[in-house]
Design a protein around this motif. Sequence first.
Motif, short mmCIF file in Angstrom:
data_model
loop_
_atom_site.label_atom_id
_atom_site.label_comp_id
_atom_site.label_asym_id
_atom_site.label_seq_id
_atom_site.Cartn_x
_atom_site.Cartn_y
_atom_site.Cartn_z
N LYS A 273 0.80 -1.22 0.00
CA LYS A 273 0.00 0.00 0.00
C LYS A 273 0.84 1.27 0.00
N PHE A 274 2.05 1.19 0.45
CA PHE A 274 2.85 2.41 0.57
C PHE A 274 3.96 2.47 -0.48
N ASP A 275 4.79 1.45 -0.53
CA ASP A 275 5.86 1.46 -1.53
C ASP A 275 5.28 1.37 -2.93
N ASN A 276 4.43 0.38 -3.18
CA ASN A 276 3.91 0.18 -4.53
C ASN A 276 3.00 1.32 -4.98
N LEU A 277 2.13 1.79 -4.11
CA LEU A 277 1.14 2.80 -4.50
C LEU A 277 1.69 4.22 -4.39
N TYR A 278 2.02 4.64 -3.18
CA TYR A 278 2.41 6.03 -2.97
C TYR A 278 3.78 6.36 -3.57
N CYS A 279 4.68 5.42 -3.50
CA CYS A 279 6.01 5.64 -4.09
C CYS A 279 5.91 5.82 -5.60
N CYS A 280 5.20 4.93 -6.27
CA CYS A 280 5.09 5.02 -7.73
C CYS A 280 4.26 6.21 -8.16
N ARG A 281 3.34 6.66 -7.33
CA ARG A 281 2.54 7.82 -7.66
C ARG A 281 3.41 9.07 -7.81
N GLU A 282 4.50 9.12 -7.08
CA GLU A 282 5.40 10.27 -7.19
C GLU A 282 6.57 10.02 -8.14
N GLY B 189 -2.72 -2.81 -10.82
CA GLY B 189 -2.44 -3.21 -9.44
C GLY B 189 -2.07 -1.96 -8.65
N GLU B 190 -1.36 -2.14 -7.56
CA GLU B 190 -1.00 -0.98 -6.73
C GLU B 190 -0.07 -0.02 -7.47
N VAL B 191 0.89 -0.56 -8.23
CA VAL B 191 1.79 0.29 -9.01
C VAL B 191 1.01 1.03 -10.09
N GLY B 192 0.15 0.31 -10.80
CA GLY B 192 -0.65 0.92 -11.84
C GLY B 192 -1.58 2.00 -11.29
N LYS B 193 -2.16 1.74 -10.13
CA LYS B 193 -3.04 2.74 -9.51
C LYS B 193 -2.28 4.03 -9.20
N GLY B 194 -1.05 3.87 -8.68
CA GLY B 194 -0.25 5.05 -8.38
C GLY B 194 0.11 5.84 -9.62
N CYS B 195 0.51 5.13 -10.68
CA CYS B 195 0.88 5.80 -11.93
C CYS B 195 -0.32 6.53 -12.53
N CYS B 196 -1.46 5.87 -12.57
CA CYS B 196 -2.66 6.47 -13.17
C CYS B 196 -3.10 7.71 -12.40
N ALA B 197 -3.07 7.63 -11.08
CA ALA B 197 -3.50 8.76 -10.26
C ALA B 197 -2.62 9.99 -10.52
N ALA B 198 -1.31 9.76 -10.61
CA ALA B 198 -0.38 10.87 -10.83
C ALA B 198 -0.59 11.51 -12.20
N LEU B 199 -0.71 10.69 -13.22
CA LEU B 199 -0.85 11.21 -14.58
C LEU B 199 -2.19 11.91 -14.78
N LYS B 200 -3.24 11.36 -14.18
CA LYS B 200 -4.55 12.00 -14.27
C LYS B 200 -4.53 13.37 -13.61
N ALA B 201 -3.86 13.47 -12.48
CA ALA B 201 -3.77 14.74 -11.76
C ALA B 201 -3.01 15.79 -12.56
N MET B 202 -2.11 15.36 -13.44
CA MET B 202 -1.34 16.28 -14.27
C MET B 202 -2.06 16.66 -15.56
N GLY B 203 -3.27 16.13 -15.75
CA GLY B 203 -4.04 16.49 -16.93
C GLY B 203 -3.91 15.55 -18.10
N SER B 204 -3.30 14.40 -17.90
CA SER B 204 -3.15 13.43 -18.99
C SER B 204 -4.46 12.67 -19.20
N ILE B 205 -4.65 12.18 -20.42
CA ILE B 205 -5.78 11.30 -20.75
C ILE B 205 -5.28 9.88 -20.60
#
Length: 613
Positions: A369-378, A403-419
């Motif tokens: 929940k922390f390394d895979n999700l929050y780490c990859c989100r940044e 998965g957790e890594v994918g969720k982090g990546c998607c959240a970050a890119l969506k927040a930056m305005g990516s489709i």
Amino acid sequence: MSVQVVSAAAAAKVPEVELKDLSPSEAEPQLGLSTAAVGAMVPPAGGGDPEAPASAPAAERPPAPGPGSGPTAALSPAAGKVPQASAMKRSDPHHQHQRHRDGGEALVSPDGTVTEAPRTVKKQIQFADQKQEFNKRPTKIGRRSLSRSISQSSTDSYSSAASYTDSSDDETSPRDKQQKNSKGSSDFCVKNIKQAEFGRREIEIAEQEMPALMALRKRAQGEKPLAGAKIVGCTHITAQTAVLMETLAALGAQCRWAACNIYSTLNEVAAALAESGFPVFAWKGESEDDFWWCIDRCVNVEGWQPNMILDDGGDLTHWIYKKYPNMFKKIKGIVEESVTGVHRLYQLSKAGKLCVPAMNVNDSVTKQKFDNLYCCRESILDGLKRTTDMMFGGKQVVVCGYGEVGKGCCAALKAMGSIVYVTEIDPICALQACMDGFRLVKLSEVIRQVDIVITCTGNKNVVTREHLDRMKNSCIVCNMGHSNTEIDVASLRTPELTWERVRSQVDHVIWPDGKRIVLLAEGRLLNLSCSTVPTFVLSITATTQALALIELYNAPEGRYKQDVYLLPKKMDEYVASLHLPTFDAHLTELTDEQAKYLGLNKNGPFKPNYYRY
């Protein structure tokens, strides 16, 4: 912004040229400027803007002011007699043309008289900072040199690991160097032991963001729970890993270490560890042969045999099984932290070949929940920015795996305005993606239109050569999973494709028709190969690893069988509690009545093992 004007004194140096009167209709239009200002704006002969064109079309030329007409009637004679095309008189048809030093034409008569050729009178208003900027523009050669200094390409060979090493170091392989630390030991192999001081500073910075490990070191170093442990490790060698290694040593363990990724090692940190007496075998930019040589040097050493394994990806475990299977007779356990490595352990367990207990740290709550999700989100944004300098707003991105890594990546890119599009095989994860606002697609449906492709599945051949062939020009391809198997990079090593090294960890792969893709880190883990990851999150993972090692090493015989286990829930909660003081967080405590009502111990664990956070 200041306004720069040409002085009237300089304007007075204009050569005397006979002018003829102009009709009132040709007089200069009223500009609403004072006569002094207009006179000051008239450029002197040869003193005009060097960037101004030599001449202008006739339709753009303003009519010249005549004596007594317009606002220039009060100008001095010298300043008023400005040469104009219509005012020139030719004394001889055999005038010679000569290029004037201010960019205009000069007419030279046979008797040596020089008169100025047709040119435009400009009201010269220059902004000082603009003129300075234009005058400092690099020449064509300068621009080319600047470009090559930023992006040197090599189209006649494939990119190699050596191309990613620090250019300030010599190209001699560390395996060919004879190095010793200040204590005289040579039981290590790093890029340059002289970088140890810089690495030590990085480790000290990392310690400030790893409160749980430092607290664990302080609490347990008196007890020495790892006394007698001989740990062989294969992980990313970063400042955060160094803090973990020094914590394990403080708890009584002996350690030997190699890198699990050929690009993620920080050379200065490896040097600092070697200087401190740790047998470290790693450097940034290893070849495949170097990679396995380093692992072998950690394992195959006279008079020292490991009894614990800390692995990231399963390569170390695989090497011992392949080369030194008898070592497992003395090994008490394996701690594995990656999806890929855990998958290998479950395969061994299913086949009945796992001969020691193994701890699956990757699926512990604090790691997942922390390394895979929050780490990859940044770190996904950091890795892409450092390598490509791109802007994310409006870009179309497909993320393979939710998965957790994918969720982090998607959240970050969506927040930056990516489709953002998502591909998934699991209907539960797929439904999560849809509920989070992402469109679920097959990769083949969007591969022609997306700007970025990111893999994070832990699988192989997620992006195949067929996909790569169909990608748009300049599509960026990268991997956020541990292994380099997700993108079929091997299929790109063919004669018809040209590899061009752009910068460290960035390659252009060019097709015969000129199309190119941007491949990052040759398909290896993006964030640790091309950037860094948040230290605080790694503190959570490293503390989990340390507790797993302590648990397996001290467990009484029979507690763990030859199988794969999750970290006990109580330990997960303990890791989380060690990090809460950083946020000045205060937990609510259950009353006796509440604890009895819920059927819980007041001190935890608070959730059953099947609970999904």
